[in-house]
Design an enzyme around this catalytic site. Structure first.
Site, PDB file in Angstrom:
ATOM      1  N   ARG A  98     -74.043  -3.627 -43.304  1.00 14.73           N
ATOM      2  CA  ARG A  98     -73.808  -4.064 -41.920  1.00 14.73           C
ATOM      3  C   ARG A  98     -74.065  -2.921 -40.947  1.00 14.73           C
ATOM      4  O   ARG A  98     -74.576  -3.134 -39.843  1.00 14.73           O
ATOM      5  CB  ARG A  98     -72.388  -4.616 -41.789  1.00 14.73           C
ATOM      6  CG  ARG A  98     -72.164  -5.332 -40.474  1.00 14.73           C
ATOM      7  CD  ARG A  98     -70.904  -6.164 -40.510  1.00 14.73           C
ATOM      8  NE  ARG A  98     -69.717  -5.338 -40.722  1.00 14.73           N
ATOM      9  CZ  ARG A  98     -68.490  -5.834 -40.892  1.00 14.73           C
ATOM     10  NH1 ARG A  98     -68.291  -7.139 -40.891  1.00 14.73           N
ATOM     11  NH2 ARG A  98     -67.453  -5.034 -41.072  1.00 14.73           N
ATOM     12  N   LYS A 199     -71.486  -4.699 -35.574  1.00 17.82           N
ATOM     13  CA  LYS A 199     -70.171  -4.136 -35.248  1.00 17.82           C
ATOM     14  C   LYS A 199     -70.331  -2.990 -34.258  1.00 17.82           C
ATOM     15  O   LYS A 199     -70.003  -1.833 -34.522  1.00 17.82           O
ATOM     16  CB  LYS A 199     -69.442  -3.704 -36.527  1.00 17.82           C
ATOM     17  CG  LYS A 199     -67.929  -3.916 -36.406  1.00 17.82           C
ATOM     18  CD  LYS A 199     -67.238  -3.991 -37.746  1.00 17.82           C
ATOM     19  CE  LYS A 199     -65.728  -3.995 -37.615  1.00 17.82           C
ATOM     20  NZ  LYS A 199     -65.196  -5.191 -36.952  1.00 17.82           N
ATOM     21  N   GLU A 235     -65.172 -16.677 -32.621  1.00 18.92           N
ATOM     22  CA  GLU A 235     -64.255 -15.854 -33.408  1.00 18.92           C
ATOM     23  C   GLU A 235     -63.097 -15.390 -32.557  1.00 18.92           C
ATOM     24  O   GLU A 235     -63.076 -15.615 -31.338  1.00 18.92           O
ATOM     25  CB  GLU A 235     -64.982 -14.681 -34.078  1.00 18.92           C
ATOM     26  CG  GLU A 235     -65.623 -13.692 -33.159  1.00 18.92           C
ATOM     27  CD  GLU A 235     -66.285 -12.535 -33.940  1.00 18.92           C
ATOM     28  OE1 GLU A 235     -67.502 -12.589 -34.121  1.00 18.92           O
ATOM     29  OE2 GLU A 235     -65.577 -11.601 -34.342  1.00 18.92           O
TER      30      GLU A 235
END
Lengths: 356, 356
Positions: A98, A199, A235
């Site tokens: 990620r 992220k 989310e």
């Protein structure tokens, strides 16, 4: 990054098994540990070996892209201590991958997958006395990739710093039966073509104000809707969401505006293992309100049941507690993480005790 | 923040009028200067006086909200040296007010308007030999407000740092006749309820990749469209946009997704002064393509003409050069800034030479 060339510190306290921490009082707050890992890389070059150094403030240019333009990524993963005193980390390769994706999006140089995992291992090993006793918490590990060096204009960083620090933590939310969520129909977390799918540090500070406002009204967290239509759930402020109805478990797809959570992926797999059909697809607010059960997943929250969702004036209550699927899935996951059941999936990576 | 309690440094070089800089070679890149201003403030308290310190790296917690969650704001303004050797700054109160608004959005403690302006003045005065000779450039001043201290979770910073540094700069774009813009119909810069309307660091790193891609295709910059409809123009990667048709000058409204630029506001006023009608309203791509003239405004770019805009396969060319309104407006603005014409608007703030 051979361990031999980056020798681990030998502290005079190294014989103590545990640091002096009141384990029962841990929440999700920083307890500084002894060491951190730092590596640097010039633009156009690759990361060479980093090193374990004492935990403490870092020195950075006031003109660095992280301070001026938010050029930074973070990761979060945990180390667990088993009853037979092994220390293990959960799927670090997934966090490494990620970070690679995020670095590509933010035009940064990432560490390689192996460098990432090795750095995490070294950080945990150097701080092993800070890994809580079984059942008392976990060692939260925070890898950062930040644009350092000095660049006045908006441009790729002339230098990138990869840093890993750690802190023992307990539960993320102070909740008993479940979260009380507010659906935010005015603000969004991400937009198409933005950074919601990686992220990036830039996804988080914009949410603080909304989170404080929700908490001051008695909510545990916010549930964001998609910016394109305002109809589908995305989310929470820092975790993914699932809904359950009958035998079907549904969660929004990772199409660029939500984070591809490692816990999200693992929980999907575990739900399938016990016979649930897991659908990654757009989930409307209407469906959310008609679900039997709702839960959040993330490294920090693990699996946390949602007790209520409030959308405008409507408040819906969901199944929680022993009968809830989220309770079962949380146990399945933590049993693997804590070594209570065998890890047949190859998710756990052991920290080699010999190196200590 | 009385100057008496924060004495300015007396350097052994203080008799030299100018730093050793090749003024002709200045672009928009960092030339480190001698001093910066730093002030800190604990959560729940107010900023007390800061101080001028030697320019250099700062020390910050690896667990700080700016490094982990992008909790940071910046400003940009300039100091100008006039032919009669006065040093002046342009509308610093406007930057101070914008930082106040941004701090409210990101749950940070800002300096007061007076503290902000005083800090900027002190920074310029301490670095006055770095203010380029008239016509050779300006001293770009970069105030930063960053979440320092240590906070593991997404929350307001336990400490905030206000820092001001400076660098002499020349032109932002290396262009002769005007910018060649690409309209980005896939990515957006901001969304409703986000941080596009404040100068948050989080608005900038997500744009770097798009900017590099555009530049590699020969474009000077990107023009973003609104995320809600994808039909209206918003701004470039780091400046506002105006279109001109007949006697009407139009620019998108500051309704939360574009930056309320100080140069944007000043240029609107100057355009009205010479008889143009200035409209702040939604401007569609269709209108953009039918405009006679297009230009960008910002502290870094001042007023810069747009020569071409490319939208999908369509490329439109606009009026530039001596006949262009943007050329006239740029002259009007820089003449005020450089003291070539009288500042009847009270925009310029003189740096008191006596304090040096």
């Amino acid at each position: 990054m051979a361990p031999a060339s980056s020798p681990l510190p030998i502290s005079s306290e190294s014989d103590e098994k545990y640091a002096n921490v009141k384990w029962e009082e841990l929440g999700f707050a920083l307890t500084p540990t002894d060491y951190m890992y730092v590596a640097k890389c010039k633009e156009g070059e690759s990361f060479s070996q980093g090193k374990i150094v004492p935990y403490g403030d870092i020195s950075i240019s006031p003109c660095s892209p992280i301070l001026n333009y938010g050029q930074g990524l973070f990761e979060g993963l945990k180390a667990y201590r088993t009853e037979d005193d092994r220390i293990r980390i959960f799927r670090p390769d997934q966090n490494a991958l990620r970070m690679l994706t995020g670095a590509e999006r933010l035009c940064m140089t990432p560490p390689s997958l192996d460098q990432f995992v090795e750095a995490v291992k070294q950080t945990v090993l150097a701080n092993k006395k800070w890994v809580p006793p079984p059942g008392k918490g976990t060692l939260y590990i925070r890898p950062l990739l930040i644009g350092s060096g000095a660049s006045l204009g908006v441009a790729p960083a002339p230098e990138t710093t990869f840093l890993v620090y750690a802190s023992p933590v307990g539960g993320y939310h102070k909740v008993s039966s479940g979260l009380n969520l507010k659906v935010d129909h005015k603000h969004h977390r991400a937009h198409s073509g933005g950074t919601g799918g990686v992220k990036s540090c830039t996804n988080y500070s914009p949410v603080v104000k909304l989170l404080l406002e929700a908490k001051s009204s008695g909510f545990s967290d916010i549930l964001f809707l998609d910016a394109a239509t305002g109809r589908n759930i995305e989310e929470l402020s820092a975790c993914n969401i699932f809904i359950v109805k009958g035998n079907i478990v549904s969660t929004p797809p990772t199409s660029g505006t939500i984070l591809p959570g490692v816990t999200r992926k693992s929980i999907s797999e575990l739900a399938r293992d016990i016979g649930y059909q897991v659908q990654e697809r757009d989930v409307s607010v209407d469906e959310l309100l008609e679900a039997e059960e709702v839960f959040g997943t993330g490294t920090a929250v693990v699996v946390t049941a949602v007790e209520t969702v409030t959308f405008h004036d409507k408040k819906v209550k969901y199944r929680t507690g022993e009968a809830a699927l989220s309770t079962k899935l949380r146990s399945m996951l933590t049993n693997i993480q804590m070594g209570i059941v065998e890890d047949k999936k190859g998710w756990m990576v052991e920290i080699d005790r010999c190196q200590g």
